[in-house]
Enzyme design. Structure first.
Site, mmCIF file in Angstrom:
data_model
loop_
_atom_site.group_PDB
_atom_site.id
_atom_site.type_symbol
_atom_site.label_atom_id
_atom_site.label_comp_id
_atom_site.label_asym_id
_atom_site.label_seq_id
_atom_site.Cartn_x
_atom_site.Cartn_y
_atom_site.Cartn_z
ATOM 1 N N GLY A 159 53.059 41.016 29.471
ATOM 2 C CA GLY A 159 54.032 40.177 28.584
ATOM 3 C C GLY A 159 55.243 39.975 29.556
ATOM 4 N N LYS A 166 44.917 30.213 24.657
ATOM 5 C CA LYS A 166 45.348 29.236 24.039
ATOM 6 C C LYS A 166 46.635 28.463 24.422
ATOM 7 C CE LYS A 166 43.583 31.475 19.797
ATOM 8 N NZ LYS A 166 43.678 32.358 19.033
ATOM 9 N N ARG A 171 48.540 50.968 37.846
ATOM 10 C CA ARG A 171 50.012 51.145 37.503
ATOM 11 C C ARG A 171 50.587 52.503 38.278
ATOM 12 N NH1 ARG A 171 50.563 48.538 31.670
ATOM 13 N NH2 ARG A 171 51.083 46.670 32.383
ATOM 14 N N GLY A 221 48.158 39.182 32.389
ATOM 15 C CA GLY A 221 47.223 40.116 32.516
ATOM 16 C C GLY A 221 45.915 39.679 32.858
#
Ligand code: ADP
Ligand code: MG
Length: 393
Positions: free
Chosen positions: A374, A197, A36, A351
């Site tokens: 996200g 999931k 980052r 991610g």
């Protein structure tokens, strides 16, 4: 979405408030990963070269509105300075006197980093007064924090309404790459989707269903799809609720989108029994646990992917953190790299998908690895990111 960028903008002598995403992982107080920091440099360099007085805002961790010395951005100033090749000043607060004094001391071309915006409760609340206090520090606002663009906070959203607002270079690159996926993508358009999931990815499936030719499903979520089709997946991770998988499966059929599922798997008796990992066909899982797609599945997915002209990879095919279960993700990564070399547009988002691409060595062979976790997922769900919407002209 039309927004203003930095190209051609005269910033000389202007106080430019730049929201970056310097939310780096820390280990024992040290910066554990510089991705980052590196991603923020292009915009800061451009502003420096243009003679701006640059004031950098960021959050770090979740201090929940209180000053927490363990989550100080102070170590980020030397990290930025080392990359920029000149000193970066630091102010102990992002608003008020400490910030104002530090801003007043800036000369053209200087860069100042302010303390963690989340030390103030007004940040996450998007408090208008806190946003106004930030806005007082600058003449212009630049949002380069793509990774935080899904949050409507004071430094990502509120302040954008109070100053002339621009997208930074990273923000622009992220949006350009991601928008290529849904704006007239070349076909075949294949989504390789995995991860833990189905529940976490319902929105991604639903949105991309409108655009893709096929899905290649792996990871823990494939177990849920298999179970929804009545196949015994033993002790594998799967969602308790099979209904979303059934709904997605039916939607794909109705829309003529192929939803490829594994035909074989790498299994082990337990999660921590890597030495006993072996390949079995789907239908013969028994009491075992599926931890990666099998080689036959990986080859079939690779075959679909090499012929694709647009690719999005979201969520690893297996427990990629462990060498015993990396083959599926590595194989599809190689196929994505081959397709890209042949002209396909490929984007890695999420991610863990991005971490897997770096770990397994195909990050440099794709068109774009998104820096947002996200934020990227929400983009792939077709949601409007508040930090982006606030930049719209
Ligand atoms: P992303 O961050 O790319 O969106 P997710 O967070 O949804 O991806 O999922 C990543 C996690 O899924 C990883 O920690 C990985 O170990 C786990 N995973 C992948 N396949 C399996 C599997 N078969 N069983 C259990 N966990 C899995
Ligand atoms: Mg994840």
């Amino acid at each position: 979405m039309p927004f203003r960028g930095l190209h051609g903008l005269d910033v000389r002598g202007k106080r430019v408030l730049v929201r970056e995403d310097l939310n780096v992982p820390l280990r024992d107080g040290a910066i554990a990963d510089y991705t980052r920091v590196d991603a923020a440099i292009a915009t800061l360099r451009l502003l420096h070269a243009g003679g701006a007085r640059t004031i950098v805002l960021s959050h770090l961790g979740r201090p929940d509105g209180h000053a927490d010395p363990r989550l100080s951005l102070a170590p980020l100033a030397p990290a930025l300075a080392a990359r920029l090749g000149f000193p970066v000043a630091f102010a102990r607060d992002c608003v008020g006197e400490a910030a104002q004094t530090a801003v007043a001391a800036l000369h053209d071309g200087d860069v100042l980093l302010l303390e963690n915006v989340r030390f103030h409760p007004g940040e996450e609340r998007n408090d208008p007064q806190f946003a106004a206090a930030l806005a007082r520090l600058g003449d212009l606002y630049v949002n380069d924090a793509f990774g935080t663009a899904h949050r409507a906070h004071a430094s990502t959203e509120g302040v954008a309404h109070l100053l002339p607002a621009y997208a930074g270079l990273l923000m622009e690159a992220e949006l350009a790459a991601l928008e290529r996926l849904t704006r007239d993508p070349a076909e075949p358009f294949v989504c390789a989707i995995g991860g833990a999931k189905v529940k976490d990815k319902i929105g991604v499936f639903t949105h991309l269903m409108e655009h893709v030719t096929s899905f290649c499903v792996g990871g823990g979520m494939a177990n849920t799809f298999l179970a929804a089709r009545g196949i015994d997946v033993g002790t594998s991770l799967r969602d308790d609720d099979l209904q979303p998988a059934r709904t997605i499966d039916a939607l794909a059929t109705a829309k003529g989108v192929r939803l490829h599922l594994p035909t074989d798997a790498v299994v082990a008796p337990r999660f921590d029994a890597d030495a006993d990992a072996h390949v079995v066909p789907i239908g013969a899982i028994g009491d075992a646990m599926i931890l990666d797609i099998g080689p036959q599945t990986a080859a079939a997915y690779a075959d679909v992917l090499v012929r694709a002209r647009t690719i999005v990879f979201n969520g690893p095919m297996g427990v990629y953190e462990k060498p015993a279960y990396q083959n599926g993700t590595r194989t599809i990564g190689a196929a994505i790299a081959r397709a890209t070399a042949a002209g396909a547009v490929s984007v890695v988002g999420g991610g863990d998908a991005a971490a897997a691409a770096h770990l397994l060595g195909f990050a440099d062979s794709v068109t774009h690895v998104s820096t947002g976790g996200g934020a990227t997922l929400e983009f792939l769900e077709g949601r409007v990111l508040p930090g982006v919407a606030a930049l719209e002209t």
